[in-house]
Design a protein around this motif. Structure first.
Motif, short mmCIF file in Angstrom:
data_model
loop_
_atom_site.label_atom_id
_atom_site.label_comp_id
_atom_site.label_asym_id
_atom_site.label_seq_id
_atom_site.Cartn_x
_atom_site.Cartn_y
_atom_site.Cartn_z
N ASP A 26 10.57 66.13 26.56
CA ASP A 26 10.35 67.57 26.49
C ASP A 26 9.41 67.97 25.60
OD1 ASP A 26 10.94 70.14 26.87
OD2 ASP A 26 12.41 70.42 25.38
N TRP A 27 8.02 67.55 25.91
CA TRP A 27 6.88 67.54 25.39
C TRP A 27 6.38 68.88 25.04
CZ3 TRP A 27 2.43 69.23 27.75
CH2 TRP A 27 2.24 69.11 29.06
N MET A 28 7.00 69.83 25.93
CA MET A 28 6.69 71.38 25.95
C MET A 28 7.71 72.12 25.25
SD MET A 28 4.89 71.72 29.45
CE MET A 28 4.50 73.70 29.34
N GLY A 29 8.69 71.53 24.73
CA GLY A 29 9.75 72.18 24.24
C GLY A 29 10.53 73.29 24.80
N MET A 30 10.48 72.99 26.28
CA MET A 30 11.16 74.22 27.24
C MET A 30 12.71 74.13 27.02
SD MET A 30 8.94 73.58 30.52
CE MET A 30 9.10 74.89 31.36
N THR A 31 13.24 73.29 26.48
CA THR A 31 14.78 73.41 26.40
C THR A 31 15.24 73.95 25.02
OG1 THR A 31 15.07 71.00 25.64
CG2 THR A 31 15.06 71.30 27.99
N LYS A 32 14.38 74.28 24.42
CA LYS A 32 14.54 74.78 22.80
C LYS A 32 15.42 76.16 22.81
CE LYS A 32 11.33 72.14 19.96
NZ LYS A 32 10.19 71.90 19.30
N SER A 33 14.92 76.77 23.92
CA SER A 33 15.45 78.28 24.02
C SER A 33 16.60 78.42 24.97
CB SER A 33 14.37 79.26 24.42
OG SER A 33 13.91 78.94 25.88
N LEU A 34 16.94 77.43 25.52
CA LEU A 34 17.99 77.36 26.45
C LEU A 34 19.33 77.00 25.82
CD1 LEU A 34 16.50 75.56 29.50
CD2 LEU A 34 16.77 78.13 29.20
N SER A 35 20.43 77.63 26.45
CA SER A 35 21.75 77.20 25.85
C SER A 35 22.19 75.96 26.30
CB SER A 35 22.93 78.38 26.26
OG SER A 35 22.87 78.17 27.69
N GLU A 36 23.29 75.39 25.80
CA GLU A 36 23.64 74.08 26.04
C GLU A 36 24.27 74.01 27.39
OE1 GLU A 36 23.75 70.06 25.40
OE2 GLU A 36 22.92 71.45 24.11
N GLU A 37 24.81 75.21 27.80
CA GLU A 37 25.60 75.23 29.26
C GLU A 37 24.19 75.18 30.27
OE1 GLU A 37 27.34 78.83 31.68
OE2 GLU A 37 28.45 78.47 29.58
N LYS A 38 23.32 75.93 30.06
CA LYS A 38 22.17 75.92 31.02
C LYS A 38 21.48 74.92 31.18
CE LYS A 38 19.60 79.64 32.68
NZ LYS A 38 19.35 80.95 32.61
N ILE A 39 21.29 74.02 29.81
CA ILE A 39 20.83 72.70 30.05
C ILE A 39 21.57 71.78 30.77
CG2 ILE A 39 20.29 70.65 28.54
CD1 ILE A 39 19.35 72.60 26.47
N ASN A 40 23.02 71.75 30.62
CA ASN A 40 23.81 70.87 31.32
C ASN A 40 23.70 71.02 32.90
OD1 ASN A 40 24.55 69.40 29.33
ND2 ASN A 40 26.34 70.83 28.86
N ARG A 41 23.66 72.58 33.19
CA ARG A 41 23.64 73.07 34.45
C ARG A 41 22.20 72.47 35.21
NH1 ARG A 41 21.01 76.30 37.58
NH2 ARG A 41 21.87 77.28 39.55
N TYR A 42 21.03 72.41 34.52
CA TYR A 42 19.67 72.04 34.95
C TYR A 42 19.97 70.57 35.39
CZ TYR A 42 17.47 76.51 34.47
OH TYR A 42 17.15 77.92 34.55
N LYS A 43 20.52 69.71 34.27
CA LYS A 43 20.67 68.33 34.58
C LYS A 43 21.41 67.89 35.67
CE LYS A 43 20.35 66.80 29.86
NZ LYS A 43 21.09 66.36 28.43
N THR A 44 22.62 68.83 35.91
CA THR A 44 23.36 68.39 37.25
C THR A 44 22.53 68.76 38.38
OG1 THR A 44 25.38 69.08 35.90
CG2 THR A 44 25.50 69.04 38.34
N VAL A 45 21.83 69.70 38.58
CA VAL A 45 21.12 70.20 39.71
C VAL A 45 20.08 69.16 39.73
CG1 VAL A 45 19.19 71.81 40.58
CG2 VAL A 45 21.58 72.61 39.45
N GLU A 46 19.36 68.78 38.82
CA GLU A 46 18.44 67.61 38.99
C GLU A 46 19.03 66.48 39.65
OE1 GLU A 46 14.81 65.87 38.95
OE2 GLU A 46 15.27 68.16 38.62
N LYS A 47 20.13 65.95 39.02
CA LYS A 47 20.58 64.62 39.60
C LYS A 47 21.19 65.03 41.03
CE LYS A 47 22.57 63.44 35.40
NZ LYS A 47 23.95 63.47 34.50
N LYS A 48 21.68 65.86 41.48
CA LYS A 48 21.89 66.21 42.98
C LYS A 48 20.92 66.16 43.97
CE LYS A 48 26.13 68.70 42.01
NZ LYS A 48 26.99 70.11 42.47
N ASN A 49 19.63 66.71 43.25
CA ASN A 49 18.38 66.90 44.25
C ASN A 49 17.81 65.35 44.09
OD1 ASN A 49 18.33 69.57 44.35
ND2 ASN A 49 17.01 70.06 42.79
N GLY A 50 17.82 64.60 42.97
CA GLY A 50 17.30 63.30 43.21
C GLY A 50 18.11 62.58 43.98
N ARG A 51 19.42 62.80 44.23
CA ARG A 51 20.44 61.83 44.79
C ARG A 51 20.10 62.13 46.60
NH1 ARG A 51 25.62 62.66 41.07
NH2 ARG A 51 24.99 61.20 39.70
#
Length: 86
Positions: A34-59
């Motif tokens: 996260d070299w641009m620091g984009m997750t610093k302003s996000l809540s933990e819930e939103k970060i987890n949602r983005y991680k889940t979406v990324e995994k599903k798209n990758g699959r």
């Protein structure tokens, strides 16, 4: 491109034996990239949602690529491609 992928994969798995012995401290999928620091302003819930979406798209992408490889190597193995006229 291949060198970057090799470095990223090597950093992601740590030492291969650590995973089997249960002493690995790395979290699967977390490269700490996260070299641009984009997750610093996000809540933990939103970060987890983005991680889940990324995994599903990758699959979904992996399944799509596997079906394309199967289509080219085994004729008739992907029936939907016969229907849409490939």
């Amino acid at each position: 491109i291949l060198a970057f992928i090799m470095i990223a994969e090597g950093e992601g798995v740590s030492h291969a034996g650590d995973n089997f012995r249960g002493v690995s401290k790395k979290i699967p999928g977390d490269m700490g990239f996260d070299w641009m620091g984009m997750t610093k302003s996000l809540s933990e819930e939103k970060i987890n949602r983005y991680k889940t979406v990324e995994k599903k798209n990758g699959r979904a992408a992996m399944i799509a690529m596997a079906s394309l490889f199967a289509l080219k190597s085994i004729p008739g193995s992907v029936p939907i491609m016969d229907v849409i006229g490939n």
